[in-house]
Design an enzyme around this catalytic site. Structure first.
Site, PDB file in Angstrom:
ATOM      1  N   ALA A   1       0.860  -1.193   0.000  1.00 44.53           N
ATOM      2  CA  ALA A   1       0.000   0.000   0.000  1.00 44.53           C
ATOM      3  C   ALA A   1       0.885   1.228   0.000  1.00 44.53           C
ATOM      4  CB  ALA A   1      -0.916  -0.005   1.223  1.00 44.53           C
TER       5      ALA A   1
ATOM      6  N   SER B   1       0.177   9.149   1.371  1.00 40.39           N
ATOM      7  CA  SER B   1       0.898  10.426   1.277  1.00 40.39           C
ATOM      8  C   SER B   1       2.089  10.486   2.220  1.00 40.39           C
ATOM      9  CB  SER B   1      -0.062  11.581   1.565  1.00 40.39           C
ATOM     10  OG  SER B   1      -0.670  11.402   2.832  1.00 40.39           O
ATOM     11  N   ILE B   2       2.006   9.812   3.358  1.00 40.01           N
ATOM     12  CA  ILE B   2       3.089   9.878   4.335  1.00 40.01           C
ATOM     13  C   ILE B   2       4.114   8.765   4.118  1.00 40.01           C
ATOM     14  CG2 ILE B   2       3.626   9.628   6.789  1.00 40.01           C
ATOM     15  CD1 ILE B   2       1.169  11.207   7.431  1.00 40.01           C
TER      16      ILE B   2
ATOM     17  N   VAL C   1       3.936   0.699   2.630  1.00 41.29           N
ATOM     18  CA  VAL C   1       4.155  -0.525   3.407  1.00 41.29           C
ATOM     19  C   VAL C   1       4.677  -1.632   2.495  1.00 41.29           C
ATOM     20  CG1 VAL C   1       3.092  -2.231   4.936  1.00 41.29           C
ATOM     21  CG2 VAL C   1       2.276   0.140   4.959  1.00 41.29           C
TER      22      VAL C   1
ATOM     23  N   LYS D   1       6.560  -0.283   7.411  1.00 37.70           N
ATOM     24  CA  LYS D   1       6.067   1.014   6.931  1.00 37.70           C
ATOM     25  C   LYS D   1       7.254   1.980   6.862  1.00 37.70           C
ATOM     26  CE  LYS D   1       2.090   2.664   8.421  1.00 37.70           C
ATOM     27  NZ  LYS D   1       1.041   3.370   9.221  1.00 37.70           N
TER      28      LYS D   1
ATOM     29  N   ASP E   1      -9.714   5.297  13.779  1.00 36.86           N
ATOM     30  CA  ASP E   1      -9.988   5.142  12.348  1.00 36.86           C
ATOM     31  C   ASP E   1     -10.313   3.676  12.038  1.00 36.86           C
ATOM     32  OD1 ASP E   1     -10.294   5.901   9.725  1.00 36.86           O
ATOM     33  OD2 ASP E   1      -8.160   5.781   9.240  1.00 36.86           O
TER      34      ASP E   1
END
Length: 556
Positions: free
Chosen positions: A130, A133-134, A137, A151, A286
């Site tokens: 995946a 923006s930051i 992974v 990550k 989240d």
């Protein structure tokens, strides 16, 4: 001003994005048009077609890139500050960022670990699982054979986001200087809050600690799995955690095909979230379907702890009082609870607030609790708070979005589920703990300790106050709304009275002089002197001077 000069190009890009989507008036109100020498015709151009304000704002954010997308996602949790129509659009924001090369990812790992990547991982997959923006992974395997998810932070993202956050704070400060509504909502404070949250997310060690803290909540629950953190392979830019294989909860057909009980899954998920919120006060903020997996052995696994919420004991107590007041349909208790949870402005209209809470109570009056949405109820309350400019703590506002996300996930698994009914035992436990002898004793002891500390500090504070008074530096401000009106009326009465006395004196003097000169027929030095004329002139001059003074004061 220095930040605007240093980042003039970025300011211009932000201003152009706003104007392109019909927000030129904001650029004009902030005074950026003159600063950046922007064409005035763009300030007044009409918004595009039939797009709503929320849709146009979402497009502005998407145009401005990763930092503003993350800010928009964080802002979508603030239903206490932002209207629901805009929140619905902000929720749609997604990171659409291409992955960076795997060689770059490996170089970052080696720099952070200070050793070759082969000394850390026996296998490191080139294609990322995946990308956001930051960071992104990658799947890997430690030298002992453990499967992990790694990550890795996107290169240059800290510098880019630090710049954009600096600009955001400057724009909010500029807005507070120029716009009344910006001052009322404290935009600078809000910008500081979201900046702090985003900078925490840029530090992967924060996420690692959050994961371990939530893992401790479920040490005795074999049905919940939290990925283990490998600290020897973790830093601010690299996060290595246990790789979890499983099926995401939004793939309901696949879960049913594998023979899983969807209702049981929904109940376990709700129980896990309510445990975090009401008991531990630290929760995964989240819980969308992609962050919750069902493992092959039937466990629920939570992943991605970049966004978490914290509720203090006072916030949990206030939330419990609010829910109880809503259940009892007691408006006075609801008002007290919401005032207790939020920061109340001095000019709040408590009568209007009470009326709004009455309307909210009536909305839920005949609704069975099995049909009540906790998330919607919280967001409705936050809407009332926004209308009256009550500042709700950001973690509590985040809870509203978390509960809505939770309800959306579990309703797809079990449409008949009632989170309110499942929350009932947690509420009873919370109330029991709130009024338990141990809790009451701790609060009494804490209150006594605070009082004792205040008494100890009292002599020093008294000396300090005495010193201030002796130096003549004590300032006292008294605000009495009717006092100014009363003083004005007394001034007008006094001036009118003076005016009347002067007229009366003028008349008496003139009459006395005339009668005296008529009755005394003998000549004398006094009556050869033009006393009547001079006295009349002096009286007229005094009258005119007093009249001028009264009219000049504006209090006739």
């Amino acid at each position: 001003m220095a930040v605007r000069i240093r980042h003039a190009g970025r300011y211009r890009a932000i201003a152009m994005a706003l104007m392109r989507h019909g927000f030129g008036f904001m650029v004009e109100e902030l005074g950026l048009s003159k600063l950046l020498s922007l064409p005035r015709r763009l300030m007044t151009q009409e918004p595009h077609g039939s797009l709503t304000t929320g849709e146009r704002l979402r497009r502005v954010i998407e145009d401005l890139g990763p930092t503003f997308v993350k800010l928009g996602q964080l802002a979508s949790t603030r239903s206490d500050l932002i209207p629901e129509a805009i929140i619905r659009e902000l929720i749609k924001l997604q990171d659409h960022v291409p992955p960076f090369p795997s060689e770059t990812a490996k170089t970052i790992v080696e720099q952070e670990m200070d050793r070759p990547i082969k000394a850390v991982f026996s296998f490191f997959e080139d294609q990322p699982m995946a990308a956001a923006s930051i960071g992104q992974v990658h799947r890997g395997k430690l030298t002992d054979g453990t499967l992990v998810a790694v990550k890795i932070q996107r290169p240059g993202v800290v510098r880019m986001m630090t710049r954009d956050l600096e600009i955001l704070r400057d724009l909010c400060a500029l807005a507070e200087k120029r716009l009344e509504w910006a001052r009322q909502y404290g935009l600078v404070r809000v910008a500081e809050e979201v900046s702090r949250a985003l900078l925490d997310e840029l530090d992967y060690s924060h996420e690692a600690r959050s994961a371990e803290k939530i893992a401790q909540q479920f040490t005795k629950d074999d049905n919940i799995q939290i990925p283990a953190i490998f600290w020897e392979c973790t830093s601010t830019k690299v996060l290595t955690m246990e790789y979890v294989e499983g099926t995401t909860l939004n793939r309901t057909d696949q879960l049913a095909k594998e023979g899983h009980d969807l209702k049981q899954i929904a109940q376990r998920f709700v129980d896990a979230m309510l445990q975090q919120v009401f008991i531990d006060g630290f929760f995964h903020a989240d819980p969308h379907p992609g962050n919750v997996l069902l493992t092959p052995d039937g466990k629920l696994a939570l992943i991605d702890f970049g966004m978490v919420g914290r509720l203090s004991e006072e916030m949990k107590d206030g939330l419990a009082a609010l829910v109880i007041a809503l259940m009892r349909k007691n408006t006075d208790s609801m008002v007290r609870a919401i005032l207790r949870l939020g920061i109340v402005p001095e000019d709040v209209d408590r009568g209007a607030l009470h009326a709004d809470m009455d309307r909210l109570r009536d909305e839920y009056y005949n609704v069975p609790f099995s049909q009540v949405s906790i998330g919607k109820a919280l967001n409705d309350l936050f809407a009332v708070a926004r209308r009256h400019r009550l500042l709700v703590p950001p973690d509590l506002a985040m809870l509203g979005k978390t509960m809505l996300t939770l309800e959306g996930v579990v309703s797809a698994l079990d449409p008949g589920i009632s989170i309110v009914q499942l929350a009932e035992p947690f509420g009873r436990r919370l109330l029991k703990e709130r009024f338990s002898p141990d809790r009451v004793r701790r609060k009494l002891w804490s209150g006594a300790a605070d009082l004792a500390e205040s008494l100890v500090e009292l002599p020093g504070q008294a000396r300090q106050l005495s010193s201030v008074i002796s130096k003549g530096k004590l300032k006292v401000e008294v605000g009495l709304p009717e006092l100014q009106n009363l003083v004005g009326k007394l001034n007008r009465i006094g001036n009118r009275l003076s005016f009347s006395i002067v007229l009366l004196a003028f008349s008496i003097i003139m009459v006395g002089l005339i009668i005296g000169s008529a009755l005394r027929g003998d000549s004398s030095v006094l009556w050869n002197f033009p006393a009547v004329e001079i006295g009349g002139v002096l009286a007229v001059l005094m009258f005119l001077w007093l009249l001028y003074s009264i009219f000049k004061s504006g209090r006739f």
